[in-house]
Structure formats: C-alpha cells, structure tokens
Write a protein that holds these residues in place. Structure first.
Motif, mmCIF file in Angstrom:
data_model
loop_
_atom_site.group_PDB
_atom_site.id
_atom_site.type_symbol
_atom_site.label_atom_id
_atom_site.label_comp_id
_atom_site.label_asym_id
_atom_site.label_seq_id
_atom_site.Cartn_x
_atom_site.Cartn_y
_atom_site.Cartn_z
ATOM 1 N N ALA A 1 -60.474 -0.863 -43.781
ATOM 2 C CA ALA A 1 -59.690 -1.998 -43.289
ATOM 3 C C ALA A 1 -60.418 -2.711 -42.161
ATOM 4 C CB ALA A 1 -58.335 -1.512 -42.790
ATOM 5 N N ARG A 2 -60.187 -3.995 -42.046
ATOM 6 C CA ARG A 2 -60.677 -4.749 -40.876
ATOM 7 C C ARG A 2 -59.792 -4.474 -39.667
ATOM 8 N NH1 ARG A 2 -62.849 -10.707 -42.479
ATOM 9 N NH2 ARG A 2 -64.389 -9.994 -43.964
ATOM 10 N N ARG A 3 -58.483 -4.363 -39.905
ATOM 11 C CA ARG A 3 -57.514 -4.145 -38.823
ATOM 12 C C ARG A 3 -56.977 -2.719 -38.930
ATOM 13 N NH1 ARG A 3 -53.600 -8.156 -40.634
ATOM 14 N NH2 ARG A 3 -52.267 -7.234 -39.064
ATOM 15 N N VAL A 4 -57.710 -1.785 -38.354
ATOM 16 C CA VAL A 4 -57.376 -0.368 -38.471
ATOM 17 C C VAL A 4 -56.016 -0.066 -37.838
ATOM 18 C CG1 VAL A 4 -58.080 1.968 -37.798
ATOM 19 C CG2 VAL A 4 -59.784 0.333 -38.646
ATOM 20 N N GLY A 5 -55.773 -0.582 -36.630
ATOM 21 C CA GLY A 5 -54.512 -0.308 -35.943
ATOM 22 C C GLY A 5 -53.306 -0.789 -36.727
ATOM 23 N N ALA A 6 -53.373 -1.999 -37.270
ATOM 24 C CA ALA A 6 -52.254 -2.546 -38.043
ATOM 25 C C ALA A 6 -52.050 -1.771 -39.335
ATOM 26 C CB ALA A 6 -52.501 -4.026 -38.350
ATOM 27 N N THR A 7 -53.142 -1.373 -39.979
ATOM 28 C CA THR A 7 -53.037 -0.621 -41.223
ATOM 29 C C THR A 7 -52.457 0.764 -40.956
ATOM 30 O OG1 THR A 7 -54.890 -1.886 -42.128
ATOM 31 C CG2 THR A 7 -54.309 0.168 -43.253
ATOM 32 N N ALA A 8 -52.893 1.431 -39.898
ATOM 33 C CA ALA A 8 -52.333 2.738 -39.538
ATOM 34 C C ALA A 8 -50.848 2.614 -39.213
ATOM 35 C CB ALA A 8 -53.103 3.342 -38.363
ATOM 36 N N ALA B 1 -60.057 6.587 -28.453
ATOM 37 C CA ALA B 1 -58.699 6.994 -28.082
ATOM 38 C C ALA B 1 -57.877 5.825 -27.550
ATOM 39 C CB ALA B 1 -58.739 8.118 -27.052
ATOM 40 N N LYS B 2 -58.523 4.836 -26.945
ATOM 41 C CA LYS B 2 -57.807 3.673 -26.389
ATOM 42 C C LYS B 2 -58.355 2.392 -26.992
ATOM 43 C CE LYS B 2 -56.676 6.009 -22.160
ATOM 44 N NZ LYS B 2 -56.310 5.914 -20.802
ATOM 45 N N GLY B 3 -57.506 1.379 -27.032
ATOM 46 C CA GLY B 3 -57.921 0.094 -27.589
ATOM 47 C C GLY B 3 -57.811 0.093 -29.107
ATOM 48 N N GLU B 4 -58.341 -0.948 -29.744
ATOM 49 C CA GLU B 4 -58.310 -1.053 -31.210
ATOM 50 C C GLU B 4 -59.175 0.052 -31.800
ATOM 51 O OE1 GLU B 4 -57.627 -2.266 -35.139
ATOM 52 O OE2 GLU B 4 -56.508 -2.700 -33.310
ATOM 53 N N PRO B 5 -58.590 0.891 -32.657
ATOM 54 C CA PRO B 5 -59.355 2.023 -33.190
ATOM 55 C C PRO B 5 -60.319 1.614 -34.305
ATOM 56 C CG PRO B 5 -57.152 2.016 -34.102
ATOM 57 C CD PRO B 5 -57.199 0.898 -33.087
ATOM 58 N N ASP B 6 -61.359 2.419 -34.468
ATOM 59 C CA ASP B 6 -62.271 2.306 -35.603
ATOM 60 C C ASP B 6 -61.881 3.304 -36.694
ATOM 61 O OD1 ASP B 6 -63.919 0.327 -34.483
ATOM 62 O OD2 ASP B 6 -65.071 1.825 -33.385
#
Length: 139
Positions: free
Chosen positions: A30-37, A53-58
């Motif tokens: 995914a391009r947007r890991v946080g939104a997909t999770a 651990a913090k911020g937009e995840p990879d």
C-alpha cells in the motif's frame, strides 16, 4: 565410489536445518500504510509490530485471533493491476460492517447478499485497492 580430488576442499558437515516455522500470512502492499492498517483494525484486527513506531508507518503487522496479515509500504502499489487474490474476513454482521466501512469511505464492490451455501457475503476495497470479502452466517 570415487574419491575426491586432492584439490577439493573438505568442508565440515552442516547441521540439520531447523524445522520450518508453521506460520504464513499475506502482506498487502500500500502507499498509505496507516490508512490501510486502520481499515483492517475496523474489521477486528489489532496492530502489533509497527515500523517506525511513530509517524506514518512503513510496515504494520496485524492479528485477529489466529489470523495474521501485514501491510507494507510500496509507493508503486497503485500502478499494479488488481490481482486475482482476495482477502476474506468473517465478521459478526456483514450488513452493519459494510455500512460502517462505507461511512468511513471504503468503496463497496458488491452489496451484501445471501449465498447458496448459507453465508451472507459482500466485497469492499481497502485504501490500497485490495478487494476484501466479508462474510457471516446468513440469517
């Protein structure tokens, strides 16, 4: 039995390989890991390992009971054609889950319907465009 040539190096025997790990899980790109999770958290998965651990995840690992999946950053994910693999998630109530996901912005691919085999099934897309089947016993 032939002897080894004298120039052949002698190597010690390798130890036996460990038994394979009995664990496998899909990794969604995914391009947007946080939104997909977060989409999968709405389906009852709990986020575990997250990098960073913090911020937009990879990368985010998710678990629901014995089921596991992960979401990993891939900036070219939107360029991939849709594959022939769906992720299928059983939920308590398909209709209510579809309504909640639709309200959160998930595209609904197929509205809930009863199947001949006794399940109520619908399909949505996660923020990375992966097709996700939702099912529960038909009422």
């Amino acid at each position: 039995m032939s002897a080894l040539p004298s120039s052949a190096p002698l190597t010690p025997a390798r130890p036996a390989a460990p038994a394979p790990v009995r664990r496998a899980f899909p990794v969604l790109r995914a391009r947007r890991v946080g939104a997909t999770a977060a989409f999968y958290e709405r389906l009852g998965f709990r986020a575990g390992h997250r990098h960073p651990a913090k911020g937009e995840p990879d990368f985010v690992a998710l678990r629901r009971d014995d089921a596991e999946l992960a979401v990993s950053r891939d900036d070219k994910a939107a360029e991939w054609p849709s594959g022939g693999v769906d992720l299928f998630v059983f939920v308590e109530a398909v209709d209510a889950t579809v309504d909640a996901l639709r309200a959160a912005g998930a595209p609904v691919v197929q509205e809930p319907e009863n199947t001949p085999w006794g399940e109520r099934v619908a399909y949505v897309r996660d923020p990375a465009g992966n097709r996700v089947g939702l099912g529960s016993p038909a009422a």
